[in-house]
Design a protein around this motif. Sequence first.
Motif, PDB file in Angstrom:
ATOM      1  N   THR A  72     -20.142  -5.150   9.764  1.00  0.00           N
ATOM      2  CA  THR A  72     -18.891  -4.371   9.766  1.00  0.00           C
ATOM      3  C   THR A  72     -19.195  -2.984  10.309  1.00  0.00           C
ATOM      4  N   ILE A  73     -18.123  -2.316  10.772  1.00  0.00           N
ATOM      5  CA  ILE A  73     -18.261  -0.939  11.261  1.00  0.00           C
ATOM      6  C   ILE A  73     -17.507  -0.032  10.298  1.00  0.00           C
ATOM      7  N   ARG A  74     -18.104   1.124  10.029  1.00  0.00           N
ATOM      8  CA  ARG A  74     -17.449   2.074   9.135  1.00  0.00           C
ATOM      9  C   ARG A  74     -17.528   3.474   9.737  1.00  0.00           C
ATOM     10  N   SER A  75     -16.395   4.200   9.635  1.00  0.00           N
ATOM     11  CA  SER A  75     -16.433   5.617  10.024  1.00  0.00           C
ATOM     12  C   SER A  75     -16.069   6.454   8.808  1.00  0.00           C
ATOM     13  N   GLY A  76     -14.748   6.547   8.507  1.00  0.00           N
ATOM     14  CA  GLY A  76     -14.339   7.318   7.325  1.00  0.00           C
ATOM     15  C   GLY A  76     -14.298   6.478   6.064  1.00  0.00           C
ATOM     16  N   GLY A  77     -14.329   5.149   6.196  1.00  0.00           N
ATOM     17  CA  GLY A  77     -14.297   4.265   5.025  1.00  0.00           C
ATOM     18  C   GLY A  77     -12.931   4.146   4.371  1.00  0.00           C
ATOM     19  N   HIS A  78     -11.844   4.578   5.061  1.00  0.00           N
ATOM     20  CA  HIS A  78     -10.521   4.645   4.426  1.00  0.00           C
ATOM     21  C   HIS A  78      -9.623   3.455   4.722  1.00  0.00           C
ATOM     22  N   ASN A  79     -10.154   2.350   5.257  1.00  0.00           N
ATOM     23  CA  ASN A  79      -9.286   1.167   5.357  1.00  0.00           C
ATOM     24  C   ASN A  79      -8.764   0.867   3.948  1.00  0.00           C
ATOM     25  N   LEU A  80      -7.465   0.639   3.827  1.00  0.00           N
ATOM     26  CA  LEU A  80      -6.864   0.552   2.488  1.00  0.00           C
ATOM     27  C   LEU A  80      -7.366  -0.630   1.674  1.00  0.00           C
TER      28      LEU A  80
END
Length: 463
Positions: A72-80
Amino acid sequence: MGSTNQLTALEAFLQGCPTIKYIPPSSPEYAAARKPWNGARLDNPLAVVQPQSPSDVAALVKHAKLNSLPFTIRSGGHNLEGRCVAQDALLIDMRALTGVTIASDRKSATVQGGILQDEVANKLWEHGLATPTGAIPTVGYVGWSTYGGYGPFSSHWGLGVDQILGATVVNPNGDIVKADEALLEGIRGAGGVFGVIIDLTIKVYPLTSLLAGPILFNPTDIVKTCVEFNAAYEKLLDSEGIPPQLTIQQICFNGPTGRAFGALFLWSGTDIEEGKRWSEKIAGLGPLLVNLVAPTTIPEWFAANGAIVPSNIAGSGFSHNARRITSPLAEAIGRNLVQMPSDRGAMLSIHQLRGPSAGPQNHASVFATREPHYMLELLGYVTSGDQEVSRQWAFSTAEEIKRADPEILLPTAYVSVYNSAIQAKSATEALDKTYGPKAAVLKDLKAKFDPEGVFSLTVPALK
Ligand SMILES: Cc1cc2nc3c(=O)[nH]c(=O)nc-3n(C[C@H](O)[C@H](O)[C@H](O)COP(=O)(O)OP(=O)(O)OC[C@H]3O[C@@H](n4cnc5c(N)ncnc54)[C@H](O)[C@@H]3O)c2cc1C
């Protein structure tokens, strides 16, 4: 390959890539590094890796493909739904890539794939520039903009997705490539479905002053206030219109002194006195409690907004798109705001799409919902205690909204807020709901750019 073998193979590979920071499950940093914004997501990744450069990202994708390692890819981690983390998949955390380069003509900037919204906006502000963002500082800019990107600048300059002029991507073969027009069409609306986004080139605009703040109404009779405010706001839109420089986001949240209902006001025009007149006009649309609209700066504005939304929450969000907020709809919303749990994690937010993004675009995109509308976010979260109560409140509010005025709802919903796990029976149904007529284009682009499905744990899910 089992997880133990995958971890052994990963560790052997990382020996040759010393710049990539490695956080295995045994590390004291693992718990914090794996945690998405939504704490309800309990999945444990195989490990967390933090690439420090585009070539680190490319090497990781090559390794993952060669070893059939899901990631998986993560940037801000804010996917609901917390979908930047998946059980036993490698988590590639992009947060080290935060560069911003402003073009010499000051009309565009190139921002790296791990940057947060406030990092983009604060850097541009130093140079007298701005670009559309949302209001919450810690949301990842790429994750926000590439899936749509509603926010308080969209009436003026358009959605985040419509700012994207170019992109650099690590493709499924692990090559660093410039996106062509076909790939850009997919990135504009479906983000990381085709590759890791290393950077985006986006439009920027001159901005040296800002007028913003909340206008709060008396919450005693929230049903009446919600109905009256929305009726008056719609009347204002129909009669004199609202200037593009002004965006209003309705909100209801649990503040330090109790339930607060009102509008977040943001004026991105140069005429501050005109903006102040508009703040008084908006404040006159309901039983005013306090009008806190004042001149501010982008960094101050982001810091103030960051304090409203808790960072440690768990639960679920639901969403609808509505053409108008009619009286039956406002009444249903108001009735449910009375029932809203008192935890700080429970919230309502309503974005409005009007202005340059509400209509046909020069640049192709798979973002489907182009007619003017309101995007309703029903945020059923808690900071502590029983998340089920808050989740159930948001779900039943979404259901009641559906019954209140079915004709006024659009057939499509916003992918970043739509709860695909609960509101759809299959990935296909979720894709149709969030991409409407563009779902077929998206599937064709996926078949062209990632035929083997190397990027399988994406937002949206294609299978
Ligand atoms: C508190 C809060 C406020 C929000 N406010 C708004 C708002 O005002 N307007 C709005 O439109 N939305 C809003 N959202 C939704 C938000 O924009 C999306 O959930 C967004 O995708 C989050 O991005 P992220 O990088 O923080 O999340 P992540 O969970 O890190 O990423 C989400 C997904 O995006 C993809 N992705 C991220 N970065 C990359 C990359 N560099 N390359 C490839 N793929 C990538 C991945 O598939 C990843 O799983 C909000 C969400 C929260 C929790």
